[in-house]
Design an enzyme around this catalytic site. Structure first.
Site, PDB file in Angstrom:
ATOM      1  N   TYR A 142      50.072  63.598  31.575  1.00  0.00           N
ATOM      2  CA  TYR A 142      50.865  64.736  31.103  1.00  0.00           C
ATOM      3  C   TYR A 142      49.978  65.945  30.794  1.00  0.00           C
ATOM      4  CZ  TYR A 142      54.823  61.511  30.607  1.00  0.00           C
ATOM      5  OH  TYR A 142      55.818  60.604  30.852  1.00  0.00           O
ATOM      6  N   LYS A 191      47.704  49.245  34.266  1.00  0.00           N
ATOM      7  CA  LYS A 191      47.875  48.930  35.689  1.00  0.00           C
ATOM      8  C   LYS A 191      46.480  48.753  36.267  1.00  0.00           C
ATOM      9  CE  LYS A 191      50.577  48.492  39.279  1.00  0.00           C
ATOM     10  NZ  LYS A 191      51.437  47.316  39.463  1.00  0.00           N
ATOM     11  N   ASP A 223      54.225  46.782  35.123  1.00  0.00           N
ATOM     12  CA  ASP A 223      55.448  46.304  35.790  1.00  0.00           C
ATOM     13  C   ASP A 223      55.901  44.989  35.164  1.00  0.00           C
ATOM     14  OD1 ASP A 223      53.005  45.545  36.821  1.00  0.00           O
ATOM     15  OD2 ASP A 223      53.605  45.570  38.921  1.00  0.00           O
ATOM     16  N   ASP A 247      55.800  56.358  27.197  1.00  0.00           N
ATOM     17  CA  ASP A 247      57.015  57.178  27.262  1.00  0.00           C
ATOM     18  C   ASP A 247      58.141  56.361  27.900  1.00  0.00           C
ATOM     19  OD1 ASP A 247      58.673  59.347  27.163  1.00  0.00           O
ATOM     20  OD2 ASP A 247      57.672  60.491  28.742  1.00  0.00           O
ATOM     21  N   ASP A 251      61.676  54.160  26.045  1.00  0.00           N
ATOM     22  CA  ASP A 251      63.095  54.364  26.375  1.00  0.00           C
ATOM     23  C   ASP A 251      63.749  53.020  26.720  1.00  0.00           C
ATOM     24  OD1 ASP A 251      62.861  57.130  26.044  1.00  0.00           O
ATOM     25  OD2 ASP A 251      64.135  57.549  27.781  1.00  0.00           O
TER      26      ASP A 251
END
Ligand code: NAD
Length: 353
Positions: A142, A191, A223, A247, A251
């Site tokens: 970001y 990852k 994942d 982030d 959610d």
């Protein structure tokens, strides 16, 4: 008598309504405890673009010098979707986080007893779910370099995911300390089978782990973590991850809890703490008195705990929210049939304080 200064940034969409609810709760806490909270107000996001021409005006930045904590609603909305990307409302939020240096974003997730039927997961998966996501907040993709250009006649774009070891170390220490205060289990989500940045995270977190032999450290690819959050959410205690994975996973976690309108957050690691619900500005429901204010009220509880050490007052708010939900009161996002408005559910919280 104590005097505690808070900068209040209501922002856009549902931001002003849910912040007003949190301020009503704060007012009651102040009356009960005799503690004076000195509030100053500022602009951020779309509202700041309209008034000052940018999403994080100098005036707002200056106000940070005087306060110990920032309480924020949310930013963004369709009105500003097509403006110059350099001054989008969300840029204001990123600039605020960066200016404060709040690198550790805590996002607790638990299941309230009365809300088991609101979760899309079967009740048997929800027993003992109580974890916290520790998300790195001021680095990574970001904040990395990005560009859009034409190469070989093709529209092309990139975003850079970049961390240095110091950035990883400080958030890792934060996560291990958090784990020490809980069940002493830490899951690093990355990852590392593909990304060099993730390999560095594993290396550095492994080194910090040597200082915390009591903490059980587990590694999960993101994942797989997304899958395990649904399959066995109770297996997690502290989840440490980078900015973008945190982030997204938070959610997902909000749905386990029943609604995104329930999850608070605290962004820490610097002198001034930043407190905000994890959801966005929800423009689709703004101004209708149907937004769930509980995530913001719970963010206020985190503010009292982490910025002012007001553990008792924080617990009073959390218990009042738990009681409102246990007593069967619901906002629209949680209700099958009847529901209370944003202001009315806040009144129920206040009654229980
Ligand atoms: P969102 O979180 O605003 O909304 C997603 C869905 O959840 C919507 O259906 C919304 O109605 C619902 N929802 C959100 N908060 C709720 C609440 N308190 N009570 C009941 N329902 C609630 O995400 P989005 O729709 O992807 O984004 C809307 C705007 O918010 C965009 O401009 C986005 O950039 C911005 N945004 C801001 C933040 C922030 O300020 N921290 C975070 C995410 C998105």
């Amino acid at each position: 008598m104590e005097n505690k200064k808070i900068l209040v940034l209501k922002g856009d969409g549902v931001g002003p309504e849910i912040i007003d609810c949190a301020l009503e709760v704060l007012n009651v806490i102040s009356q009960k405890s005799g503690i004076i909270f000195n509030l100053i107000f500022g602009d951020i996001g779309g509202a700041a673009i309209d008034k000052h021409g940018g999403p994080f005006p100098k005036e707002t930045e200056r106000k940070l010098q005087d306060v110990s904590a920032v309480l924020l609603g949310a930013v963004g909305g369709p009105k500003w979707d097509n403006i110059d990307p350099a001054i989008r409302p969300e840029k204001g939020l990123l600039a605020l986080r960066k200016a404060l240096g709040v690198y550790a974003n805590l996002r607790p997730c638990q299941i309230y007893p009365g809300l088991i039927e609101n979760s899309p997961l079967k009740p048997e998966y929800l027993k003992n779910v109580d974890f916290v996501i520790v998300r790195e907040l001021v680095g990574g993709i970001y904040f990395g370099k990005r560009d859009t250009f034409v190469e070989n006649g093709l529209r092309t774009a990139f975003d850079e995911e970049r961390y240095d070891e110091e950035e990883i170390k400080r958030i890792a220490v934060y996560a291990f300390e958090t784990a020490m205060g809980r069940s002493k289990k830490l899951t690093l989500v990355d990852k590392a089978n593909v990304l060099d940045s993730s390999k560095l995270w594993r290396e550095v977190v492994g080194e910090i782990a040597l200082d915390y032999p009591q903490v059980e450290l587990e590694y999960l690819y993101v994942d797989n973590a997304a899958m395990q959050l649904i399959r066995q959410p109770s297996s997690f205690d502290v989840i440490l991850t980078n900015n973008i994975f945190g982030d997204i996973l938070s959610d997902e976690a909000s749905q386990i809890a029943g609604s995104i309108g329930l999850l608070p957050s605290a962004s820490l690691g610097a002198n001034i703490g930043l407190y905000e619900p994890i959801h966005g500005s929800a423009p689709d429901i703004a101004g209708q008195n149907i937004a769930n204010p509980l995530a913001t009220i719970l963010s206020l509880a985190m503010l009292l705990r982490y910025s002012f050490g007001l553990q008792k007052e924080a617990e009073q708010i959390e218990q009042a929210v738990t009681k409102v939900l246990a007593d069967g009161y619901r906002t629209k996002d949680l209700a099958q049939h009847e529901f209370l408005g944003t202001r009315e559910i806040t009144d129920e919280v206040i009654k229980r304080l």
